[in-house]
Write a protein that holds these residues in place. Structure first.
Motif, PDB file in Angstrom:
ATOM      1  N   LEU A 136      33.098  19.404  20.612  1.00  0.00           N
ATOM      2  CA  LEU A 136      34.298  20.513  19.540  1.00  0.00           C
ATOM      3  C   LEU A 136      34.297  21.525  20.039  1.00  0.00           C
ATOM      4  O   LEU A 136      35.202  22.410  20.198  1.00  0.00           O
ATOM      5  N   THR A 137      33.188  22.390  20.510  1.00  0.00           N
ATOM      6  CA  THR A 137      33.199  23.579  20.485  1.00  0.00           C
ATOM      7  C   THR A 137      34.094  23.975  21.865  1.00  0.00           C
ATOM      8  O   THR A 137      34.623  24.440  22.248  1.00  0.00           O
ATOM      9  N   ASN A 193      25.503  16.399  19.561  1.00  0.00           N
ATOM     10  CA  ASN A 193      26.641  16.194  20.733  1.00  0.00           C
ATOM     11  C   ASN A 193      27.877  16.643  20.407  1.00  0.00           C
ATOM     12  O   ASN A 193      29.009  17.538  21.050  1.00  0.00           O
ATOM     13  N   ALA A 194      28.019  16.202  18.959  1.00  0.00           N
ATOM     14  CA  ALA A 194      29.727  16.131  18.665  1.00  0.00           C
ATOM     15  C   ALA A 194      30.038  17.977  18.326  1.00  0.00           C
ATOM     16  O   ALA A 194      31.204  17.795  18.614  1.00  0.00           O
ATOM     17  N   CYS A 217      31.963  11.588  27.307  1.00  0.00           N
ATOM     18  CA  CYS A 217      31.979   9.495  27.984  1.00  0.00           C
ATOM     19  C   CYS A 217      31.392  10.155  29.350  1.00  0.00           C
ATOM     20  O   CYS A 217      30.906   9.194  30.106  1.00  0.00           O
ATOM     21  N   LEU A 218      32.147  11.572  30.057  1.00  0.00           N
ATOM     22  CA  LEU A 218      31.409  11.825  31.214  1.00  0.00           C
ATOM     23  C   LEU A 218      30.625  11.755  31.205  1.00  0.00           C
ATOM     24  O   LEU A 218      29.844  11.823  32.388  1.00  0.00           O
ATOM     25  N   LEU A 219      29.713  12.813  30.692  1.00  0.00           N
ATOM     26  CA  LEU A 219      28.118  13.394  30.762  1.00  0.00           C
ATOM     27  C   LEU A 219      27.063  11.843  30.119  1.00  0.00           C
ATOM     28  O   LEU A 219      26.539  12.128  31.528  1.00  0.00           O
ATOM     29  N   THR A 220      27.663  11.459  29.479  1.00  0.00           N
ATOM     30  CA  THR A 220      27.021  10.107  29.296  1.00  0.00           C
ATOM     31  C   THR A 220      26.878   9.269  30.529  1.00  0.00           C
ATOM     32  O   THR A 220      26.344   8.709  30.844  1.00  0.00           O
ATOM     33  N   VAL A 221      27.728   8.858  30.849  1.00  0.00           N
ATOM     34  CA  VAL A 221      27.949   8.060  32.028  1.00  0.00           C
ATOM     35  C   VAL A 221      26.929   8.820  34.263  1.00  0.00           C
ATOM     36  O   VAL A 221      26.552   8.299  34.366  1.00  0.00           O
ATOM     37  N   ILE A 222      26.828  10.713  33.574  1.00  0.00           N
ATOM     38  CA  ILE A 222      26.363  11.035  34.799  1.00  0.00           C
ATOM     39  C   ILE A 222      24.771  10.755  34.505  1.00  0.00           C
ATOM     40  O   ILE A 222      23.851  10.585  35.010  1.00  0.00           O
ATOM     41  N   ASN A 223      24.684  10.606  33.203  1.00  0.00           N
ATOM     42  CA  ASN A 223      23.471  11.486  32.432  1.00  0.00           C
ATOM     43  C   ASN A 223      22.737   9.641  32.679  1.00  0.00           C
ATOM     44  O   ASN A 223      21.576   9.561  33.002  1.00  0.00           O
ATOM     45  N   CYS A 224      23.494   8.211  32.281  1.00  0.00           N
ATOM     46  CA  CYS A 224      22.718   6.817  32.731  1.00  0.00           C
ATOM     47  C   CYS A 224      22.647   6.570  34.224  1.00  0.00           C
ATOM     48  O   CYS A 224      21.687   5.862  34.246  1.00  0.00           O
ATOM     49  N   TYR A 225      23.360   6.921  35.382  1.00  0.00           N
ATOM     50  CA  TYR A 225      23.793   6.978  36.195  1.00  0.00           C
ATOM     51  C   TYR A 225      22.078   7.579  36.833  1.00  0.00           C
ATOM     52  O   TYR A 225      21.574   7.221  37.525  1.00  0.00           O
ATOM     53  N   ASN A 226      21.856   8.435  37.161  1.00  0.00           N
ATOM     54  CA  ASN A 226      20.731   8.953  37.604  1.00  0.00           C
ATOM     55  C   ASN A 226      20.195  10.393  37.532  1.00  0.00           C
ATOM     56  O   ASN A 226      21.125  11.135  37.045  1.00  0.00           O
ATOM     57  N   VAL A 227      19.013  10.597  37.492  1.00  0.00           N
ATOM     58  CA  VAL A 227      18.948  11.890  36.463  1.00  0.00           C
ATOM     59  C   VAL A 227      18.734  13.364  37.328  1.00  0.00           C
ATOM     60  O   VAL A 227      18.838  14.132  36.991  1.00  0.00           O
ATOM     61  N   LYS A 228      18.939  12.964  38.225  1.00  0.00           N
ATOM     62  CA  LYS A 228      19.076  14.115  39.584  1.00  0.00           C
ATOM     63  C   LYS A 228      20.508  14.631  39.843  1.00  0.00           C
ATOM     64  O   LYS A 228      20.180  15.801  39.797  1.00  0.00           O
ATOM     65  N   ARG A 237      39.841  17.106  19.694  1.00  0.00           N
ATOM     66  CA  ARG A 237      39.258  15.627  19.859  1.00  0.00           C
ATOM     67  C   ARG A 237      39.505  14.597  20.926  1.00  0.00           C
ATOM     68  O   ARG A 237      38.621  14.365  20.737  1.00  0.00           O
ATOM     69  N   LEU A 238      40.447  14.553  21.837  1.00  0.00           N
ATOM     70  CA  LEU A 238      40.343  13.442  23.376  1.00  0.00           C
ATOM     71  C   LEU A 238      39.575  14.354  23.781  1.00  0.00           C
ATOM     72  O   LEU A 238      38.847  14.053  24.288  1.00  0.00           O
ATOM     73  N   LEU A 239      39.639  15.425  24.398  1.00  0.00           N
ATOM     74  CA  LEU A 239      38.812  16.323  25.106  1.00  0.00           C
ATOM     75  C   LEU A 239      37.691  16.706  25.314  1.00  0.00           C
ATOM     76  O   LEU A 239      36.650  16.352  26.048  1.00  0.00           O
ATOM     77  N   ALA A 240      37.284  16.606  24.094  1.00  0.00           N
ATOM     78  CA  ALA A 240      35.124  16.265  23.232  1.00  0.00           C
ATOM     79  C   ALA A 240      35.163  14.606  23.658  1.00  0.00           C
ATOM     80  O   ALA A 240      34.440  14.839  23.935  1.00  0.00           O
ATOM     81  N   ALA A 241      36.393  14.100  23.359  1.00  0.00           N
ATOM     82  CA  ALA A 241      35.146  12.283  23.609  1.00  0.00           C
ATOM     83  C   ALA A 241      35.299  12.276  25.054  1.00  0.00           C
ATOM     84  O   ALA A 241      34.185  11.127  25.758  1.00  0.00           O
ATOM     85  N   VAL A 242      36.553  13.319  26.246  1.00  0.00           N
ATOM     86  CA  VAL A 242      36.345  12.712  27.542  1.00  0.00           C
ATOM     87  C   VAL A 242      35.072  12.991  28.017  1.00  0.00           C
ATOM     88  O   VAL A 242      34.660  12.727  29.148  1.00  0.00           O
ATOM     89  N   ILE A 243      35.249  14.596  27.321  1.00  0.00           N
ATOM     90  CA  ILE A 243      33.237  15.085  28.167  1.00  0.00           C
ATOM     91  C   ILE A 243      32.458  14.708  27.658  1.00  0.00           C
ATOM     92  O   ILE A 243      31.114  14.441  28.340  1.00  0.00           O
TER      93      ILE A 243
END
Length: 295
Positions: free
Chosen positions: A131-132, A126-127, A161-172, A153-159
């Motif tokens: 980063l890419t 994922n890193a 975290c955002l995708l992690t929240v979406i995946n944890c919240y709802n599969v749809k 590195r900062l933009l990669a970290a933000v992306i």
């Protein structure tokens, strides 16, 4: 006087789960064939096709052998995915490797694998992808040089975290985001391919005059080239992680693999042809953002 019997508590039902027989809790089957194809293509088509061409070309030594490596890596990945699909239909559980190791060897090896995957395998992959993504997003703002180290590195970290929240919240939600990003990535590659083939049709064939010149025949270099190619195809097993949520997995799982892997192979080969038409070998090897340079 007999004591009153307390009513039995209702089992807790997860948001994406459906009650099954014997009070079991199972995930809802919400993913169809198109969703399965989108998951595989969306996960495979990522950082690899924008990073690996440099490694494949460096270790292959020639344009011709690099294209052969891309085709061979696609065929090898398809064979592995079909073998893995057999596991997915024999053990129709979500969890992928964890579920299969647990059934075959018991909970302890599965637990150890899960922690290795969570702390080493998945985070590193994922890193690289994040980063890419950040590198390509920021590269147009600094066309003559590398983007700042901290900004990437900062933009990669933000992306991440955002995708992690979406995946944890709802599969749809995660599926919809996956579908959108899959379409975006395929669209970007189509633009690259169209531009490359247009450049080729205008008579610019100088980079293909001797495609096998400089080929590395040493087994070590060939192995490294194949390794770089296989990295781009990594992710062909990810649909097995949501087998329990796939509608009719006995049909849709192998169908999704047979559709997605050949599609990805064709896209990768055409994208690399477009790279080689527009850029020389030295330009590809000197760039960290091949797609941006080729456009």
């Amino acid at each position: 006087m007999p004591d009153k019997v307390a009513p039995a508590e209702k089992p807790v039902q997860l948001p994406n789960a459906a009650p099954a027989a014997n009070n079991e809790v199972k995930l809802k089957k919400e993913l169809g064939l198109l969703d399965g194809v989108a998951i595989i293509v969306g996960i495979i088509v990522g950082a690899g096709i924008f990073v690996s061409p440099k490694g494949v070309l460096r270790n292959s030594g020639s344009v011709g052998q690099a294209l052969i490596v891309w085709v061979f890596s696609g065929i090898l990945s398809l064979i592995g995915a079909l073998c893995y699909a057999e596991l997915g239909t024999m053990i129709p559980k979500s969890g992928g490797d964890y579920a299969y190791i647990s059934d075959a060897f018991g909970p302890l090896p599965a637990f150890l694998y899960l922690w290795v995957a969570l702390f080493v395998l998945v985070p590193t992959g994922n890193a690289i992808t994040a980063l890419t993504f950040a590198q390509y997003i920021l590269q147009p703002a600094w066309p003559g040089c590398e983007p700042p180290y901290a900004a990437v590195r900062l933009l990669a970290a933000v992306i991440t975290c955002l995708l992690t929240v979406i995946n944890c919240y709802n599969v749809k939600w995660a599926t919809r985001v996956q579908d959108i990003f899959t379409g975006t990535k395929i669209f970007a590659l189509i633009i690259i391919m169209v531009a490359g083939f247009w450049w080729l049709c205008t008579g610019h064939t100088e980079n293909f005059e001797s495609p096998m010149a400089g080929t590395n025949t040493q087994p070590g270099y060939i192995a490294l080239a194949i390794y770089s190619g296989l990295f781009s195809y990594s992710g062909w097993n990810y649909l097995n992680f949501v087998t329990e949520e796939l509608k009719d997995p006995y049909k849709n799982l192998p169908k999704a693999i047979c559709i997605s892997l050949p599609l990805v192979t064709v896209i990768y080969v055409f994208a690399n042809i477009a790279y080689f038409v527009v850029l020389t070998q030295d330009e590809i090897l000197a760039s960290n953002a091949v797609a941006v340079v080729s456009i």
